[in-house]
Design an enzyme around this catalytic site. Structure first.
Site, PDB file in Angstrom:
ATOM      1  N   HIS A  32      69.284-112.728  81.950  1.00  0.00           N
ATOM      2  CA  HIS A  32      68.292-112.282  81.099  1.00  0.00           C
ATOM      3  C   HIS A  32      68.998-111.157  80.478  1.00  0.00           C
ATOM      4  O   HIS A  32      68.893-110.695  79.370  1.00  0.00           O
ATOM      5  CB  HIS A  32      66.813-111.941  81.459  1.00  0.00           C
ATOM      6  CG  HIS A  32      66.024-113.026  82.101  1.00  0.00           C
ATOM      7  ND1 HIS A  32      65.684-113.313  83.285  1.00  0.00           N
ATOM      8  CD2 HIS A  32      65.508-113.981  81.051  1.00  0.00           C
ATOM      9  CE1 HIS A  32      64.861-114.370  83.331  1.00  0.00           C
ATOM     10  NE2 HIS A  32      64.579-114.774  82.109  1.00  0.00           N
ATOM     11  N   GLY A  58      69.737-118.641  77.093  1.00  0.00           N
ATOM     12  CA  GLY A  58      70.811-119.072  78.089  1.00  0.00           C
ATOM     13  C   GLY A  58      71.143-120.606  77.998  1.00  0.00           C
ATOM     14  O   GLY A  58      70.293-121.152  78.028  1.00  0.00           O
TER      15      GLY A  58
END
Ligand code: PAF
Length: 265
Positions: A37, A145
């Protein structure tokens, strides 16, 4: 760093930035933040003037037997990580759904198969919550991601099909030192399970490299004790794997070498 829980406070702040000509980068998360993250935050900081992170464990993307209730929610730690990584605003709503809500965003092609096979309502939940968050935050760019490769594909399609004015920015997988792709669910793994799980990144690397074979990866992973293979599929120039290690479902993928089609051996 500001922390807000309401759409009104969020919109007011974003509006102030935009009227100063500042661009806004958005990193949607379910919290339990890790270096993966933080890479997204770092990219957002590089490419935008302001960074918004949302933290919301979205109930609609979990199936009835899944880990919604036990999903980690380490808010104090997440808050410190956001602060240290120069996030400008954390959006942490209590609930994003009005009672009686009856509208869904359902992407009908890319959501099928792979993760959508075993989790038939998952991408409907993801597409709906991401659309709602993008409508609320109205960022210039949103960062996701590549570990969740199918999620990236579905979101790109939704944004394109629904004319949502945002640039989707996929960011490469971050791995732990031992090679395991970072995931908030890695905390579920016991020591022994984690050792077993390492076969996934290791064999994936061999499969896209020297061996150059999807079939080899399926055969080899299927033989490993303690790993229950869900799928191995090629998509978007990547070889993608999902597998269960104990009660934890792990995802990983690697980019296939350019200009070399993978053999079917
Ligand atoms: O990738 C995640 O953490 C979630 O699926 C997302 C994009 C925050 C939507 O809840």
């Amino acid at each position: 760093m500001k922390v807000v829980a309401t759409e009104k406070a969020l919109r007011a702040q974003v509006q102030r930035w935009k009227s100063n000509g500042e661009t806004v980068g958005f990193v949607p998360t379910m919290g339990a933040l890790h270096q993966g993250h933080l890479r997204l935050v770092e990219e957002a900081r590089k490419r935008c003037d302001r960074v918004v992170v949302s933290i919301y464990v979205n109930p609609t993307q979990f199936g009835p037997e899944e880990d919604y209730l036990r999903y980690p929610r380490p808010w104090s730690k997440d808050r410190v990580l956001c602060q240290k990584n120069q996030v400008d605003l954390v959006y942490r709503p209590q609930n994003l759904y009005l009672s009686g809500a009856s509208t869904w965003v359902f992407e009908e092609e890319l959501s099928k198969g792979r993760c959508g096979g075993g989790r038939p309502t998952h991408f409907r939940g993801v597409a709906t919550v991401v659309t709602k968050l993008l409508n609320q935050v109205q960022p210039d760019r949103a960062f996701f991601g590549w570990k969740d490769a199918q999620q990236v594909e579905v979101i790109q399609r939704v944004v394109r099909d629904l004319n949502i004015p945002v640039q989707i920015e996929p960011v490469e997988i971050v791995r732990d030192r031992d090679g395991l792709a970072l995931s908030s669910r890695n905390v579920y793994l016991s020591g022994q399970e984690r050792d077993r799980a390492l076969a996934i990144p290791l064999l994936l690397q061999v499969a896209v490299g020297k061996v150059n074979s999807k079939a080899w990866l399926i055969k080899t992973l299927s033989k490993i004790q303690g790993i229950k293979l869900d799928y191995v599929e090629k998509s978007q120039g990547r070889l993608c794997v999902a597998a269960w290690v104990g009660k934890t479902r792990l995802l990983d993928n690697r980019v296939l070498p350019l200009k070399r089609s993978m053999s079917s051996r």
